[in-house]
Design an enzyme around this catalytic site. Structure first.
Site, mmCIF file in Angstrom:
data_model
loop_
_atom_site.group_PDB
_atom_site.id
_atom_site.type_symbol
_atom_site.label_atom_id
_atom_site.label_comp_id
_atom_site.label_asym_id
_atom_site.label_seq_id
_atom_site.Cartn_x
_atom_site.Cartn_y
_atom_site.Cartn_z
ATOM 1 N N THR A 13 -6.323 -5.051 28.924
ATOM 2 C CA THR A 13 -5.585 -5.025 27.667
ATOM 3 C C THR A 13 -4.133 -4.630 27.923
ATOM 4 O OG1 THR A 13 -6.108 -2.708 27.148
ATOM 5 C CG2 THR A 13 -7.693 -4.394 26.432
ATOM 6 N N GLY A 14 -3.240 -5.175 27.112
ATOM 7 C CA GLY A 14 -1.825 -4.873 27.288
ATOM 8 C C GLY A 14 -1.321 -5.277 28.654
ATOM 9 N N GLY A 18 4.382 -4.631 33.079
ATOM 10 C CA GLY A 18 4.169 -3.265 33.551
ATOM 11 C C GLY A 18 2.898 -3.053 34.341
ATOM 12 N N SER A 147 -2.700 9.141 31.632
ATOM 13 C CA SER A 147 -1.387 9.551 32.135
ATOM 14 C C SER A 147 -1.476 10.991 32.603
ATOM 15 C CB SER A 147 -0.344 9.442 31.018
ATOM 16 O OG SER A 147 0.874 10.087 31.383
ATOM 17 N N TYR A 160 1.955 11.640 22.079
ATOM 18 C CA TYR A 160 1.513 10.785 23.193
ATOM 19 C C TYR A 160 0.562 11.548 24.108
ATOM 20 C CZ TYR A 160 1.903 8.205 27.625
ATOM 21 O OH TYR A 160 1.632 7.528 28.790
#
Length: 270
Positions: A13-14, A18, A147, A160
């Site tokens: 996904t996405g 990047g 992350s 985030y």
């Protein structure tokens, strides 16, 4: 070590740019058929064409869908109903500076909720659809791209960081739920990476300050991530390499883990 995904279908996904794009390319390079996903049809189609040329032996298809919504998730499931490998990569952040607690107080509900829908619920919905199929087949790989901000919460990106911590909880919980099934569920924790989003931000800052992008990245590390051990931004391929490995047969004993690709930013031994 020879990693071979021939006969495996992967959804990333996405994945039009990047880290997601690098992961999709890494999986295709190892023989997987890959579903490219993004919200912009033109970008999805362009990436599909580029990857079809680069990896002619792998089937590359695209699905345009906004996974921040339940409707977008259903569109993905309708066009790509099954998968052996699911990489929940899509996500974003609301970039902002921090000058004091008043900045946190000003974060509106809309920012919190929109990030949660994209960064967390996209993976929850996809897992709900694909994970039972993997268990039924007795083989599957699921990866959440979290992350280092999940454990090193940035005050300037509090919302985030919270969503990235939530991803770790979802990932570990799902791994527990499918114990003994032949399906693994893991998360990765990239650190500062020269991705499209962060790379563009660094390029803008470099231009505004009349310095090189490398100098802007070093200033970012000095001020916000001084514990970096590699003392540079990672490349998207360096992050993708970890994902390709943990999706392989060779990583069958790795599950329920939060694997750091953070350049040593997080200061703990684990």
């Amino acid at each position: 070590m020879m990693i071979d995904f021939t006969g495996r279908k992967a959804i990333v996904t996405g994945s039009t740019a990047g880290i997601g794009r690098a992961i999709a390319e890494g999986l295709a390079r190892a023989g997987a058929s890959v579903v490219i996903n993004g919200r912009n049809a033109a970008r999805v189609n362009a990436v599909v064409r580029e990857m079809q040329l680069a990896f002619p032996r792998s089937e590359i298809v695209g699905v345009t869908a906004d996974l921040a919504t339940a409707e977008g998730a259903e569109a993905l499931f309708a066009q790509a109903p099954d998968a052996d490998i699911l990489v929940n990569n899509v996500g974003t952040a609301h970039m902002r500076e921090y000058h004091g607690i008043e900045d946190i107080a000003k974060i509106p509900d809309e920012d919190w909720l929109s990030l949660f829908q994209l960064n967390v619920m996209s993976g929850v919905r996809a897992s709900r659809h694909y994970l039972p199929q993997m268990v039924a087949k007795g083989w599957g790989r699921m990866v959440f791209v979290s992350s280092e901000s999940a454990v090193n919460i940035p005050k300037e990106l509090l919302d985030y960081g919270v969503t990235k911590t939530a991803q770790l909880a979802v990932s570990r919980g799902l791994a527990e739920a499918v114990a003994g099934s032949g399906v693994t569920v893991n998360a990765i924790l990239p650190g500062p990476t020269r991705s499209e989003a962060l790379g563009s931000l660094m390029a803008q800052q470099a231009e505004a300050q009349g310095i090189t992008q490398q100098a802007a990245e070093q200033a970012f590390l000095t001020s916000l991530r001084p514990t970096s051990l590699i003392q540079r931004f990672a490349t998207t391929d360096e992050v993708a390499n970890m994902v390709v490995y943990i999706c392989s047969d060779q990583a069958s004993a790795t599950t329920g883990a939060a694997l750091r690709v953070d350049g040593g930013v997080v200061r703990f031994v684990a």
